[in-house]
Design a protein around this motif. Structure first.
Motif, PDB file in Angstrom:
ATOM      1  N   LYS A  28       1.433   6.277  -7.221  1.00  0.00           N
ATOM      2  CA  LYS A  28       0.295   6.629  -8.023  1.00  0.00           C
ATOM      3  C   LYS A  28       0.833   8.234  -7.549  1.00  0.00           C
ATOM      4  O   LYS A  28       0.318   9.644  -9.018  1.00  0.00           O
ATOM      5  N   THR A  29       1.552   8.659  -6.672  1.00  0.00           N
ATOM      6  CA  THR A  29       1.407   9.888  -6.560  1.00  0.00           C
ATOM      7  C   THR A  29       2.305  10.263  -7.292  1.00  0.00           C
ATOM      8  O   THR A  29       2.535  11.729  -8.488  1.00  0.00           O
ATOM      9  N   THR A  60      -5.267   5.748 -13.725  1.00  0.00           N
ATOM     10  CA  THR A  60      -4.950   5.555 -12.242  1.00  0.00           C
ATOM     11  C   THR A  60      -5.708   3.678 -12.096  1.00  0.00           C
ATOM     12  O   THR A  60      -5.100   3.655 -10.361  1.00  0.00           O
ATOM     13  N   HIS A  65      -5.280  -1.790  -5.849  1.00  0.00           N
ATOM     14  CA  HIS A  65      -4.810  -2.229  -4.864  1.00  0.00           C
ATOM     15  C   HIS A  65      -5.877  -2.687  -3.564  1.00  0.00           C
ATOM     16  O   HIS A  65      -4.993  -3.311  -2.829  1.00  0.00           O
ATOM     17  N   TYR A  66      -6.329  -1.696  -3.587  1.00  0.00           N
ATOM     18  CA  TYR A  66      -7.107  -1.781  -2.719  1.00  0.00           C
ATOM     19  C   TYR A  66      -8.756  -2.913  -2.415  1.00  0.00           C
ATOM     20  O   TYR A  66      -8.731  -3.544  -0.452  1.00  0.00           O
ATOM     21  N   HIS A 100       0.921  -0.936   0.139  1.00  0.00           N
ATOM     22  CA  HIS A 100       0.058  -0.117  -0.505  1.00  0.00           C
ATOM     23  C   HIS A 100       0.903   0.817  -0.245  1.00  0.00           C
ATOM     24  O   HIS A 100       0.138   2.364  -0.429  1.00  0.00           O
ATOM     25  N   LEU A 101       1.965   1.089   1.132  1.00  0.00           N
ATOM     26  CA  LEU A 101       2.791   2.534   0.457  1.00  0.00           C
ATOM     27  C   LEU A 101       3.343   2.674  -0.542  1.00  0.00           C
ATOM     28  O   LEU A 101       3.315   3.838  -1.345  1.00  0.00           O
ATOM     29  N   ILE A 159       2.486   1.470  -3.600  1.00  0.00           N
ATOM     30  CA  ILE A 159       1.882   1.855  -4.750  1.00  0.00           C
ATOM     31  C   ILE A 159       1.423   3.422  -4.594  1.00  0.00           C
ATOM     32  O   ILE A 159       1.295   3.836  -5.849  1.00  0.00           O
ATOM     33  N   SER A 160       0.919   3.937  -3.063  1.00  0.00           N
ATOM     34  CA  SER A 160       0.252   4.817  -3.103  1.00  0.00           C
ATOM     35  C   SER A 160       1.634   6.778  -3.362  1.00  0.00           C
ATOM     36  O   SER A 160       1.255   7.150  -4.056  1.00  0.00           O
ATOM     37  N   ALA A 161       3.117   5.468  -3.238  1.00  0.00           N
ATOM     38  CA  ALA A 161       4.271   6.768  -3.543  1.00  0.00           C
ATOM     39  C   ALA A 161       3.824   6.798  -4.279  1.00  0.00           C
ATOM     40  O   ALA A 161       4.178   7.678  -5.768  1.00  0.00           O
ATOM     41  N   LEU A 213      -3.376   1.044 -10.554  1.00  0.00           N
ATOM     42  CA  LEU A 213      -2.842   1.204  -9.016  1.00  0.00           C
ATOM     43  C   LEU A 213      -3.582   1.462  -8.005  1.00  0.00           C
ATOM     44  O   LEU A 213      -3.945   0.732  -6.666  1.00  0.00           O
ATOM     45  N   ASP A 214      -5.147   1.465  -8.495  1.00  0.00           N
ATOM     46  CA  ASP A 214      -6.299   2.042  -7.525  1.00  0.00           C
ATOM     47  C   ASP A 214      -6.662   0.649  -7.129  1.00  0.00           C
ATOM     48  O   ASP A 214      -7.236   0.488  -5.330  1.00  0.00           O
TER      49      ASP A 214
END
Length: 197
Positions: free
Chosen positions: A124-125, A151, A157-158, A117-118, A120-122, A154-155
């Motif tokens: 995505k940003t 995205t 992953h939630y 999560h950390l 993939i979030s990075a 990438l999204d």
């Protein structure tokens, strides 16, 4: 006795394997959209500064993470298989091996979920803030290439993370239920009575 709990137990173990398999499949496809839209913009893979679209280096930045995520997802599948190796899905009473298998799977899954999560979030940003979408659109129109600002991959992953956490919750909930039933049965046996479901 234990009938409902044993049925739930089978499904909880199956869910763990499915969650690990979904993580693996997701790891294989997570970078697909980025590859389709950005890979061809790189003029020289040996010099990543040479690109038609500023920010397209994210495709290369994600490679190591993607490789690690795929390998770790395989390890998750193996940890889920531990549940079956210890007969956690059918065992009427749990022993140390069953508790260990549940613990290993749960810790590994939560750790991988948090780590991914950390990461993939990075990414995505990075994708949204560094890619020059005007240049990407112009490149796509000129060379008849796919263009996307999405995205979605990438999204997703939630969803993968939610399935993983639900599988852990199901296993731990099942284990607590099992412990309660085992204690109740032991108490009844101690009183010389037969346990009733």
């Amino acid at each position: 006795m234990y009938k409902k709990q044993l049925v739930f137990q089978k499904y909880a173990c199956l869910l763990a394997v499915i969650a690990a398999a979904v993580s693996f499949v997701y790891s294989l496809g997570i970078i697909t959209d980025i590859y389709d839209t950005l890979y061809s913009t790189m003029m020289n893979p040996n010099d990543l500064t040479q690109t038609f679209v500023p920010g397209s280096i994210i495709y290369y930045d994600m490679q190591e993470f993607n490789r690690q995520f795929t390998n770790i997802s395989i390890v998750l599948i193996l940890t889920a298989c531990l549940l079956y190796l210890t007969n956690t899905q059918v065992r009427r009473k749990y022993y140390i091996g069953n508790y260990a298998a549940i613990g290993i799977y749960s810790v590994a899954t939560i750790g991988v979920t948090l780590w991914s999560h950390l990461q993939i979030s990075a990414f995505k940003t990075q994708f949204l803030t560094t890619v020059d979408f005007e240049a990407l659109k112009a490149f796509a129109e000129m060379w008849n290439k796919p263009y996307s600002e999405s995205t979605l991959m990438l999204d997703l992953h939630y969803v993968v993370a939610a399935l993983a956490i639900i599988s852990v919750a199901a296993l731990i909930g099942n284990m607590v239920w099992k412990i309660q039933l085992m204690k109740a049965e032991d108490a009844l046996i101690g009183e010389g009575k037969e346990a009733v479901a």
